[in-house]
Each structure stands twice: as C-alpha cells, then as structure tokens.
Design a protein around this motif. Structure first.
Motif, PDB file in Angstrom:
ATOM      1  N   ILE A  82       0.529   4.879   1.294  1.00  0.00           N
ATOM      2  CA  ILE A  82      -0.095   5.552   2.548  1.00  0.00           C
ATOM      3  C   ILE A  82       0.149   7.149   2.604  1.00  0.00           C
ATOM      4  O   ILE A  82       1.456   7.480   2.594  1.00  0.00           O
ATOM      5  CB  ILE A  82       0.193   4.954   4.047  1.00  0.00           C
ATOM      6  N   ARG A 133      -4.938   5.181   1.585  1.00  0.00           N
ATOM      7  CA  ARG A 133      -4.411   4.012   1.390  1.00  0.00           C
ATOM      8  C   ARG A 133      -4.760   3.471  -0.064  1.00  0.00           C
ATOM      9  O   ARG A 133      -5.876   3.176  -0.403  1.00  0.00           O
ATOM     10  CB  ARG A 133      -4.926   2.857   2.255  1.00  0.00           C
ATOM     11  N   GLU A 167       0.736  -1.095  -0.117  1.00  0.00           N
ATOM     12  CA  GLU A 167      -0.113   0.071   0.050  1.00  0.00           C
ATOM     13  C   GLU A 167       0.790   1.200  -0.136  1.00  0.00           C
ATOM     14  O   GLU A 167       1.916   1.263   0.511  1.00  0.00           O
ATOM     15  CB  GLU A 167      -1.025   0.056   1.095  1.00  0.00           C
ATOM     16  N   GLU A 206      -6.208  10.337   5.933  1.00  0.00           N
ATOM     17  CA  GLU A 206      -5.121   9.162   5.425  1.00  0.00           C
ATOM     18  C   GLU A 206      -5.706   8.332   4.437  1.00  0.00           C
ATOM     19  O   GLU A 206      -6.896   7.739   4.577  1.00  0.00           O
ATOM     20  CB  GLU A 206      -4.726   8.302   6.780  1.00  0.00           C
TER      21      GLU A 206
END
Length: 162
Positions: free
Chosen positions: A80, A133, A78, A131
């Motif tokens: 981020i 992802r 991922e 945030e």
C-alpha cells in the motif's frame, strides 16, 4: 347502470365523511385543549447551504502538481503506497487526474502495479489523498509513478509537506 350507482354512492359517502369530520373535531375540542399545530422550528445547529461550486477552466497542456514523498507499507498480500497530491495552480483545475504505479523486477520487467483516478476536477489549491494497492510479487525491486490528465501531461514535484 350499477357502476354509475356505485360511483355515486361512493362519492356521497366521501362527502358525508368529509363534512362530519370537522363536526366531530369540534366536539372533542371542548373536552381537551387543541394541540399546537406542527410548525417547523428553525434548526439552530444546521449548517448553512454550501456555496455553489464555481466553474474553473481546466489546464490545457502540461499541469504542475505537488506531492509528498510516497510511503509504502505491506499488509498481507498487498503493498500500500500513500501520499498527498496538491494542485498548486491558482487559476486552473486539473481534469481527469490519473496516477499509475508500476513495480519492476531487478531486470527492469514490469511485475505489478495499480492505478488511481480522481473523478472530479482537482481544483486550485485542493489537496487529495492517494492510495495505491499493488499485489505483492517476490520479484519486486523498484517502483515508478506516471501522472496523467485529460488535457495533457502532468509534472509532479516532491515537496516535504503540504
């Protein structure tokens, strides 16, 4: 008939128990001192109740937001991306804030992305952490952000610090 008798018998037994309980307590009270009744003590460390949230009408049309520069890091499979967003308005909230991140390859084709929704109204002066992802794709080259709200567009401004 037997049901009436059983009901009367049960009622009589409960009355007998109720009247005999104080008498038994009186005899035991002579043997040992009575316990203090449970009184709720005033908690010294308890915080005062929160003030009720005032209704702040939402901004209609284009809203302004301030954001810090996005910081992207990789964790396993991922990417981020983290940054902060602030509502610089002093009079209006931002309802239904949605931030989308789109990742593109070198040819400009979308390859990945993520979306963040702030379910409560973003109040004047409030700062939130965002945030995003996105799954890693080897073709990823650049990203773009899209800000939206329930009542119109959102114009982000990048600032050094919030």
């Amino acid at each position: 008939m037997s049901m009436k008798f059983t009901t009367l018998l049960a009622l009589g037994a409960s009355v007998l128990l109720a009247t005999s309980a104080p008498a038994q307590q009186g005899n035991s009270a002579q043997a040992k001192p009575a316990a203090k009744p449970a009184t709720p003590a005033a908690p010294a460390a308890q915080a005062p109740p929160a003030a009720p949230v005032k209704f702040v009408p939402p901004i209609r049309g284009e809203a302004q937001v301030s954001m810090t520069k996005p910081v992207t890091s990789r964790a396993k499979d991922e990417l981020i991306t983290k940054f902060k967003v602030k509502n610089p308005s002093t009079t209006g909230s931002i309802a239904g804030l949605k931030i989308s991140e789109f990742w593109y390859d070198k040819g400009g084709n979308p390859v990945s992305g993520d979306e963040f929704r702030y379910r409560k109204p973003l109040m004047p002066g409030e700062v939130i952490d965002v945030e995003l992802r996105s799954p890693v794709n080897p073709k990823m080259s650049s990203s773009q952000y899209k800000f939206e709200q329930a009542n119109g567009a959102v114009k982000p401004t990048v600032v050094a610090k919030l």
